[in-house]
Design a protein around this motif. Structure first.
Motif, PDB file in Angstrom:
ATOM      1  N   UNK A   1       0.836  -1.189   0.000  1.00 14.07           N
ATOM      2  CA  UNK A   1       0.000   0.000   0.000  1.00 14.07           C
ATOM      3  C   UNK A   1       0.870   1.237   0.000  1.00 14.07           C
ATOM      4  N   UNK A   3       1.125   5.207   0.802  1.00 17.18           N
ATOM      5  CA  UNK A   3       0.500   6.264   1.591  1.00 17.18           C
ATOM      6  C   UNK A   3       1.288   7.546   1.372  1.00 17.18           C
ATOM      7  N   UNK A  35      -3.075  -6.288   7.638  1.00 16.57           N
ATOM      8  CA  UNK A  35      -2.613  -5.539   8.802  1.00 16.57           C
ATOM      9  C   UNK A  35      -1.977  -4.228   8.342  1.00 16.57           C
ATOM     10  N   UNK A  36      -2.388  -3.136   8.951  1.00 13.33           N
ATOM     11  CA  UNK A  36      -1.746  -1.853   8.647  1.00 13.33           C
ATOM     12  C   UNK A  36      -0.419  -1.791   9.399  1.00 13.33           C
ATOM     13  N   UNK A  37       0.522  -0.987   8.911  1.00 13.05           N
ATOM     14  CA  UNK A  37       1.785  -0.870   9.658  1.00 13.05           C
ATOM     15  C   UNK A  37       1.516  -0.270  11.042  1.00 13.05           C
ATOM     16  N   UNK A  41       5.727   3.012  13.362  1.00  8.48           N
ATOM     17  CA  UNK A  41       6.542   2.859  12.154  1.00  8.48           C
ATOM     18  C   UNK A  41       6.089   3.814  11.062  1.00  8.48           C
ATOM     19  N   UNK A  42       4.776   3.921  10.891  1.00  9.42           N
ATOM     20  CA  UNK A  42       4.249   4.789   9.843  1.00  9.42           C
ATOM     21  C   UNK A  42       4.613   6.247  10.132  1.00  9.42           C
TER      22      UNK A  42
END
Lengths: 125, 315
Positions: A1, A3, A35-37, A41-42
């Motif tokens: 993904x 972003x 699962x999103x980060x 971390x993001x």
């Protein structure tokens, strides 16, 4: 993904993070169970505060697109669909415009109601 | 690199040399010989003389030194490969020192060795030695600062649209399904054995399952810091390549068979993190080596890496 955010834009960064995740759900790059980060971390990757990312994640949770669980992080919910993400994103843009114009909640809702009753003339952009 | 080769080749010689020396120095203190093999039941099932023990250790050490030297030759143009090799060499050397050392201590001043139980801490010591040795090898193999480039990626390399001042990250998880299935199956076997046979019977299967678990999925991230690959369950170890080393990013297809299997593979100038065959992010690095990571949607990742790399070199 993918972003992407633009600090120069008028939209708050948290909303931009949420919008980017919605786009990924709408295009199918993210699906139920993905699962999103981790917010931490993001935040490092985007060079923003971790609370900014968490605010974006909370928006998505309120829209029912993701589930936030302590210790498990953010997971795209089973109910998250491309249609739902598209509607949520359009709503987000509407709300942002309404805030910028300083409209009252009742006026915005009335506008939406009128627009819904109007017969369809053109396909949505 | 100047230090990596001596470390890689020297570690097995040093380890087995120390074992042989210890065996010969204590040669009068092994009345029943030296335990040379431990059976599956934890009992010593083979005994040898001090001289044979020392000679065997030295032979294995010399053989390994030659082997590591040959492998190092074939990956000499790949700094990461040399470093992985040094970790493997020192890790296995530590096992070759720790295992025999335990056997020597066990046999010291003992009237009978054959059929006696080996110390219960033999396995933990060996596992610990492997871990500590690998880390030491990795740390010792300080490679010279990797080559960097100031040239932006070539114009024909893919890009993403990103407003000036905009920030972006690409991230995705890759799952190695066969390994995941294997780890779950092993854990199930371990639990079943523990429940039916004896509480301890399932432990080896559970330990292997636990060791496999972190290798079942990795998260690949591309951002302003570069490209990083790490297990989703644990933050380290990780593979990290800063943008300044990337000449060009692309997407390519890899066959695990070409690179000799799954896992962290080093083949010539190519280093690869392979959790499956197929689409991979392909980074051409300034030192002439390449890093391949199998991951879906690699084209988007490559385009972002090119965009961010170009931006980092313009300003």
């Amino acid at each position: 993904m993918l972003i992407g955010i633009d600090p120069a834009a008028q939209v708050p960064l948290g909303d931009q993070v949420a919008a980017a995740v919605r786009r990924n759900i709408a295009t199918g790059a993210l699906g139920p169970g993905d699962r999103l980060p981790a917010a931490r971390d993001l935040a490092v990757s985007l060079d923003v505060n971790v609370h900014t990312v968490l605010r974006g994640y909370q928006l998505l949770r309120d829209e029912g697109l993701i589930e936030l669980r302590r210790g498990r992080g953010a997971v795209v919910s089973a109910a998250a669909t491309a249609d739902g993400a598209e509607l949520a994103e359009a709503t987000g843009r509407l709300v942002a415009a309404a805030r910028r114009l300083g409209l009252a909640e009742a006026d915005v809702l009335e506008t939406v109601r009128l627009a819904l009753r109007r017969p369809t003339t053109a396909p949505p952009g | 690199m100047q230090r990596t080769l001596p470390v890689t080749v020297g570690a097995p010689l040093l380890a087995t040399g120390a074992v042989a020396l210890a065996a010969l120095a204590w040669r009068d203190r092994f009345p029943a010989g030296v335990a040379s093999h431990v059976g599956p039941g934890g009992l010593v099932d083979d005994v040898t003389t001090t001289g044979t023990f020392a000679a065997t250790a030295l032979t294995i050490g010399a053989g390994l030194a030659v082997l590591w030297g040959l492998v190092a030759r074939s990956v000499r143009s790949n700094p990461t490969g040399l470093r992985v090799l040094a970790a493997a060499s020192v890790g296995s050397a530590a096992v070759l020192a720790a295992g025999p050392a335990v056997l020597l201590v066990t046999s010291l001043d003992r009237g009978s060795v054959l059929g006696e139980p080996a110390p219960a801490w033999l396995l933990p010591v060996v596992v610990l030695a492997l871990a500590a040795g690998s880390l030491l090898g990795w740390a010792l193999a300080r490679v010279p600062a990797p080559a960097e480039t100031r040239q932006p990626p070539p114009p024909d390399a893919p890009r993403v649209e990103l407003p000036a001042g905009g920030r972006a990250v690409w991230t995705r998880v890759v799952v190695a399904r066969p390994v995941l299935v294997g780890a779950v199956a092993l854990a199930a076997v371990g639990v079943a054995l523990s429940a039916t046979v004896s509480p301890g019977a399932g432990v080896p299967a559970l330990v292997v399952a636990a060791l496999l678990a972190p290798t079942t999925s990795v998260r690949v991230t591309a951002d302003h810091a570069g490209v990083s690959v790490r297990a989703t369950l644990v933050p380290r170890p990780r593979v990290h390549v800063p943008l300044s080393r990337v000449v060009r990013a692309g997407r390519s297809d890899v066959r695990a068979r070409e690179l000799g299997g799954w896992g962290l593979r080093v083949r010539g100038e190519r280093t690869a993190v392979l959790l499956r065959s197929g689409e991979a992010l392909d980074l051409e690095l300034a030192d002439g080596s390449r890093l391949l990571v199998t991951v879906d949607d690699a084209a988007t990742a490559a385009a972002l890496v090119n965009t961010l790399a170009e931006r980092s070199r313009v300003c």
